[in-house]
Motif scaffolding. Structure first.
Motif, PDB file in Angstrom:
ATOM      1  N   LEU A  69      12.158 -59.701 -55.219  1.00 48.82           N
ATOM      2  CA  LEU A  69      12.074 -60.559 -56.412  1.00 48.82           C
ATOM      3  C   LEU A  69      12.074 -61.355 -56.856  1.00 48.82           C
ATOM      4  N   ALA A  70      11.681 -62.770 -56.221  1.00 52.68           N
ATOM      5  CA  ALA A  70      11.288 -63.610 -56.367  1.00 52.68           C
ATOM      6  C   ALA A  70       9.524 -63.737 -57.052  1.00 52.68           C
ATOM      7  N   LYS A  71       8.957 -62.757 -55.935  1.00 51.02           N
ATOM      8  CA  LYS A  71       7.586 -62.662 -56.039  1.00 51.02           C
ATOM      9  C   LYS A  71       7.475 -61.391 -57.371  1.00 51.02           C
ATOM     10  N   GLY A  72       8.180 -60.465 -57.250  1.00 52.40           N
ATOM     11  CA  GLY A  72       8.327 -59.866 -58.083  1.00 52.40           C
ATOM     12  C   GLY A  72       7.346 -58.530 -57.670  1.00 52.40           C
ATOM     13  N   ILE A  73       7.742 -57.467 -58.146  1.00 59.79           N
ATOM     14  CA  ILE A  73       7.630 -55.499 -57.396  1.00 59.79           C
ATOM     15  C   ILE A  73       6.281 -55.828 -57.454  1.00 59.79           C
ATOM     16  N   LYS A  74       5.652 -56.226 -59.454  1.00 62.66           N
ATOM     17  CA  LYS A  74       4.735 -56.296 -59.986  1.00 62.66           C
ATOM     18  C   LYS A  74       3.131 -55.961 -58.590  1.00 62.66           C
ATOM     19  N   THR A  75       3.476 -57.776 -57.661  1.00 60.26           N
ATOM     20  CA  THR A  75       2.438 -58.313 -57.525  1.00 60.26           C
ATOM     21  C   THR A  75       2.728 -57.651 -56.051  1.00 60.26           C
ATOM     22  N   ILE A  76       3.532 -56.968 -55.489  1.00 58.65           N
ATOM     23  CA  ILE A  76       3.471 -56.520 -54.428  1.00 58.65           C
ATOM     24  C   ILE A  76       3.188 -55.262 -54.176  1.00 58.65           C
ATOM     25  N   ARG A  77       2.634 -54.622 -54.860  1.00 64.95           N
ATOM     26  CA  ARG A  77       2.009 -53.607 -55.419  1.00 64.95           C
ATOM     27  C   ARG A  77       0.882 -53.897 -55.322  1.00 64.95           C
ATOM     28  N   LYS A  78       0.889 -54.591 -56.440  1.00 65.01           N
ATOM     29  CA  LYS A  78      -1.047 -55.322 -56.426  1.00 65.01           C
ATOM     30  C   LYS A  78      -1.735 -55.757 -54.913  1.00 65.01           C
ATOM     31  N   GLU A  79      -0.242 -56.192 -54.670  1.00 71.64           N
ATOM     32  CA  GLU A  79      -1.618 -56.491 -52.975  1.00 71.64           C
ATOM     33  C   GLU A  79      -1.821 -55.787 -52.147  1.00 71.64           C
ATOM     34  N   THR A  80      -0.939 -54.666 -52.187  1.00 71.22           N
ATOM     35  CA  THR A  80      -0.458 -53.712 -51.175  1.00 71.22           C
ATOM     36  C   THR A  80      -1.702 -52.773 -51.385  1.00 71.22           C
ATOM     37  N   GLU A  81      -2.403 -52.625 -52.538  1.00 74.30           N
ATOM     38  CA  GLU A  81      -3.298 -51.455 -52.875  1.00 74.30           C
ATOM     39  C   GLU A  81      -4.756 -52.422 -53.050  1.00 74.30           C
ATOM     40  N   GLN A  82      -5.127 -53.583 -53.186  1.00 75.95           N
ATOM     41  CA  GLN A  82      -5.884 -54.531 -52.912  1.00 75.95           C
ATOM     42  C   GLN A  82      -6.536 -54.627 -51.788  1.00 75.95           C
ATOM     43  N   LYS A  83      -5.131 -54.458 -50.345  1.00 75.56           N
ATOM     44  CA  LYS A  83      -5.314 -54.945 -48.636  1.00 75.56           C
ATOM     45  C   LYS A  83      -5.835 -53.576 -48.471  1.00 75.56           C
ATOM     46  N   ALA A  84      -5.676 -52.066 -49.128  1.00 77.44           N
ATOM     47  CA  ALA A  84      -5.636 -50.763 -48.741  1.00 77.44           C
ATOM     48  C   ALA A  84      -6.663 -50.674 -49.134  1.00 77.44           C
ATOM     49  N   ALA A  85      -7.726 -51.079 -50.610  1.00 80.83           N
ATOM     50  CA  ALA A  85      -8.961 -50.957 -50.791  1.00 80.83           C
ATOM     51  C   ALA A  85     -10.095 -51.060 -49.497  1.00 80.83           C
ATOM     52  N   LEU A  86      -9.017 -53.258 -49.139  1.00 79.55           N
ATOM     53  CA  LEU A  86     -10.226 -53.479 -47.935  1.00 79.55           C
ATOM     54  C   LEU A  86     -10.783 -52.296 -47.205  1.00 79.55           C
ATOM     55  N   LEU A  87      -9.470 -52.319 -47.146  1.00 81.37           N
ATOM     56  CA  LEU A  87      -9.564 -51.419 -45.897  1.00 81.37           C
ATOM     57  C   LEU A  87     -10.180 -49.852 -45.589  1.00 81.37           C
ATOM     58  N   TYR A  88      -9.717 -49.409 -46.801  1.00 83.51           N
ATOM     59  CA  TYR A  88     -10.597 -48.068 -46.602  1.00 83.51           C
ATOM     60  C   TYR A  88     -11.902 -48.045 -47.388  1.00 83.51           C
ATOM     61  N   ASP A  89     -12.182 -48.916 -47.391  1.00 84.78           N
ATOM     62  CA  ASP A  89     -13.618 -49.157 -47.868  1.00 84.78           C
ATOM     63  C   ASP A  89     -14.813 -49.620 -46.911  1.00 84.78           C
ATOM     64  N   PHE A  90     -13.986 -50.314 -45.952  1.00 83.20           N
ATOM     65  CA  PHE A  90     -14.864 -50.346 -44.471  1.00 83.20           C
ATOM     66  C   PHE A  90     -14.431 -49.650 -44.068  1.00 83.20           C
ATOM     67  N   PHE A  91     -13.712 -48.441 -44.092  1.00 78.42           N
ATOM     68  CA  PHE A  91     -13.716 -47.292 -43.299  1.00 78.42           C
ATOM     69  C   PHE A  91     -14.551 -46.505 -43.684  1.00 78.42           C
ATOM     70  N   ASP A  92     -14.705 -46.737 -45.487  1.00 80.84           N
ATOM     71  CA  ASP A  92     -15.891 -45.497 -45.530  1.00 80.84           C
ATOM     72  C   ASP A  92     -17.001 -45.560 -45.290  1.00 80.84           C
ATOM     73  N   THR A  93     -16.797 -46.809 -44.364  1.00 78.63           N
ATOM     74  CA  THR A  93     -18.904 -47.507 -44.905  1.00 78.63           C
ATOM     75  C   THR A  93     -19.407 -47.775 -43.143  1.00 78.63           C
ATOM     76  N   LYS A  94     -18.636 -48.230 -42.634  1.00 75.66           N
ATOM     77  CA  LYS A  94     -19.173 -48.777 -41.464  1.00 75.66           C
ATOM     78  C   LYS A  94     -18.459 -47.930 -40.030  1.00 75.66           C
ATOM     79  N   LYS A  95     -19.848 -47.170 -39.374  1.00 75.94           N
ATOM     80  CA  LYS A  95     -19.794 -46.300 -38.247  1.00 75.94           C
ATOM     81  C   LYS A  95     -19.240 -47.355 -37.633  1.00 75.94           C
ATOM     82  N   PRO A  96     -18.628 -47.217 -35.649  1.00 73.46           N
ATOM     83  CA  PRO A  96     -18.058 -45.982 -35.946  1.00 73.46           C
ATOM     84  C   PRO A  96     -16.712 -45.285 -36.174  1.00 73.46           C
ATOM     85  N   PHE A  97     -16.511 -46.155 -37.226  1.00 75.19           N
ATOM     86  CA  PHE A  97     -14.911 -45.935 -37.611  1.00 75.19           C
ATOM     87  C   PHE A  97     -15.398 -44.727 -38.396  1.00 75.19           C
TER      88      PHE A  97
END
Length: 358
Positions: free
Chosen positions: A258-286
Motif C-alpha cells: 500500500l505504501a509503494k502503491g498498487i499502480k507502481t507495482i503493476r507498472k513495474e511488473t509490466e516493465q520487467k515483463a517487457a524486458l524479458l519478452y523483448d529478449f526472448f523474442d529476439t535472442k536465439k536459442p530462446f
C-alpha cells in the motif's frame, strides 16, 4: 554467493519479509491465541488492507485457508450443486476442473491447447451452469487471460457465479471485484512469503449460494465451509488455529505494498515483463512459449530452451539465478521465470545479461 529465486513459487521473499518475521518472533506472535484480541486485530488489519490494496467491496469476506488448491475445493463445495464450467488451458486450470469431478459434480470444460488463450465472444455457457471457473494466470504455461475477457463473460452471464484463481497473479490483476464471486490466491508467489497460507475473497452472492446448498442437505464441507468461515470472520477469528505468524507477516507486506502503491507495482511488473519478452523474442536459442502477445503472462514468463546446447537452468543456478523448470511434459523443454514484486528491475536486467551468454 547471493542467490535470486526466479522460481514461480515458492519464490524470492519480499524484501521486508525477513524483518517482519523477526519482529513477529520478538513480539511473540507465534505464541498468541487465535481467540485473542491481538489475533483479531491482525486478521482485521489484513482484511482491511487487502480490500484497500485491491479495491474489494466492503461487503465481501476475506477467508483464510491452507492453500490455493484447498480454495479450489472450498469453492466447488460451496458454490456448486451439480454443474460448473471450467476454462482449461494448463495444469492448474485442469486441477480446478478435476477437483469438481472428484467432488462428485458434473463439470464441463472449454479447453484450449497449451499456450493459448480464450476469446469470450466465441464462447457459449450452458444454461444449467451454476459456477464459471477461470485461472487468471496459468502458471504451468505462462498464459494470462486478460481481465477484460473474464469480466466480459461475467457481464454476459450475470446470473452465474464467477470464480477466479489468481494464485500467480494477485495483486497484479486489476479486476472489478463486483463482477466476481470467489477469488483466491496463496502467499508464496507475488506476496513473497513462505508457503502455507491461502486467502479467499468471497462475495455475498457466494455466501447465499452456500447457505442454499446447506439448507437443501448438500454437503458444503465442515470447518472450512463458507458458512463456518463467515461465522468466525464476524469475530475476526478462524475456525481452527491458523499460521498466525504468516498472517502477521502478510498484513505487514500488504501495508508495504500500500505504501509503494498498487499502480507502481503493476507498472513495474509490466516493465520487467517487457524486458524479458523483448529478449526472448529476439535472442536465439530462446523463444517465448506464448506467441500471442495478448495472452502473455506478466508474472510468469515461460521460455522454450530446446535449441540451447547447454543446461540453461543448471548454469544459471551456478551463477546464482534460480529459475523454474518447465511444468509436466515441458520439464526439460522450458524454463519458467517469476516476475514478482520481490524482483527488482535490476534483478531482471542481471538475469538477462547472464542469459545473453548462451
Amino acid at each position: 554467493m547471493k542467490k535470486i529465486f526466479f522460481t514461480p513459487g515458492p519464490s524470492q521473499l519480499y524484501p521486508s519479509a525477513f524483518e517482519h518475521f523477526q519482529n513477529g518472533f520478538k513480539e511473540n506472535i507465534p505464541s498468541i491465541s487465535h481467540r485473542s484480541k491481538q489475533f483479531s486485530e491482525i486478521y482485521q488489519g489484513l482484511s482491511e488492507g487487502l480490500k484497500k490494496l485491491l479495491s474489494i467491496p466492503d461487503d465481501y469476506h476475506i477467508f483464510i485457508v491452507g492453500s490455493g488448491t484447498e480454495a479450489m475445493e472450498r469453492t466447488i463445495q460451496n458454490c456448486v450443486s451439480k454443474y460448473s464450467m471450467h476454462f482449461v488451458n494448463g495444469s492448474f486450470s485442469k486441477r480446478f476442473f478435476a477437483t469438481a469431478r472428484e467432488l462428485g459434480k458434473e463439470p464441463a470444460s472449454f479447453a484450449m491447447e497449451l499456450g493459448q488463450g480464450f476469446d469470450s465472444q466465441q464462447i457459449v455457457i450452458p444454461k444449467k451452469t451454476e459456477l464459471i471457473c477461470f485461472s487468471h494466470n496459468e502458471t504451468s504455461t505462462g498464459v494470462m487471460i486478460p481481465t477484460t475477457e473474464i469480466e466480459s463473460i461475467a457481464k454476459q452471464y450475470p446470473e452465474k457465479l464467477i470464480a477466479v484463481d489468481t494464485v500467480s497473479s494477485a495483486p497484479y490483476g486489476n479486476f472489478d471485484y463486483q463482477l466476481l464471486d470467489v477469488v483466491f490466491f496463496s502467499v508464496q508467489k507475488l506476496f513473497g512469503l513462505p508457503a502455507g497460507l491461502g486467502v479467499m475473497i468471497v462475495s455475498p452472492r457466494a455466501i447465499t449460494k452456500a447457505e442454499e446448498l446447506l439448507s437443501r442437505g448438500t454437503s458444503i464441507g465442515s470447518y472450512h465451509s463458507f458458512v463456518s468461515l463467515m461465522k468466525s470472520t464476524a469475530k475476526w477469528q478462524t475456525p481452527e488455529t491458523p499460521p498466525v505468524l504468516e498472517m502477521y507477516a502478510l498484513e505487514k507486506v500488504i501495508s508495504d505494498m500500500l505504501a509503494k502503491g498498487i499502480k507502481t507495482i503493476r507498472k513495474e511488473t509490466e516493465q520487467k515483463a517487457a524486458l524479458l519478452y523483448d529478449f526472448f523474442d529476439t535472442k536465439k536459442p530462446f523463444a517465448a512459449f506464448v506467441t500471442n502477445k495478448a495472452f502473455r503472462s506478466q508474472t510468469v514468463i515461460v521460455a522454450d530452451i530446446q535449441r540451447a546446447k547447454s543446461d540453461v537452468k543448471k548454469i544459471l543456478g551456478e551463477k546464482g539465478f534460480i529459475v523454474g523448470s518447465g511444468y509436466g511434459d515441458f520439464k526439460e523443454k522450458h524454463i519458467r521465470i517469476a516476475n514478482f514484486p520481490a524482483h527488482s528491475v535490476q534483478n531482471v536486467k542481471d538475469l538477462i545479461k547472464e542469459l545473453k551468454t548462451f
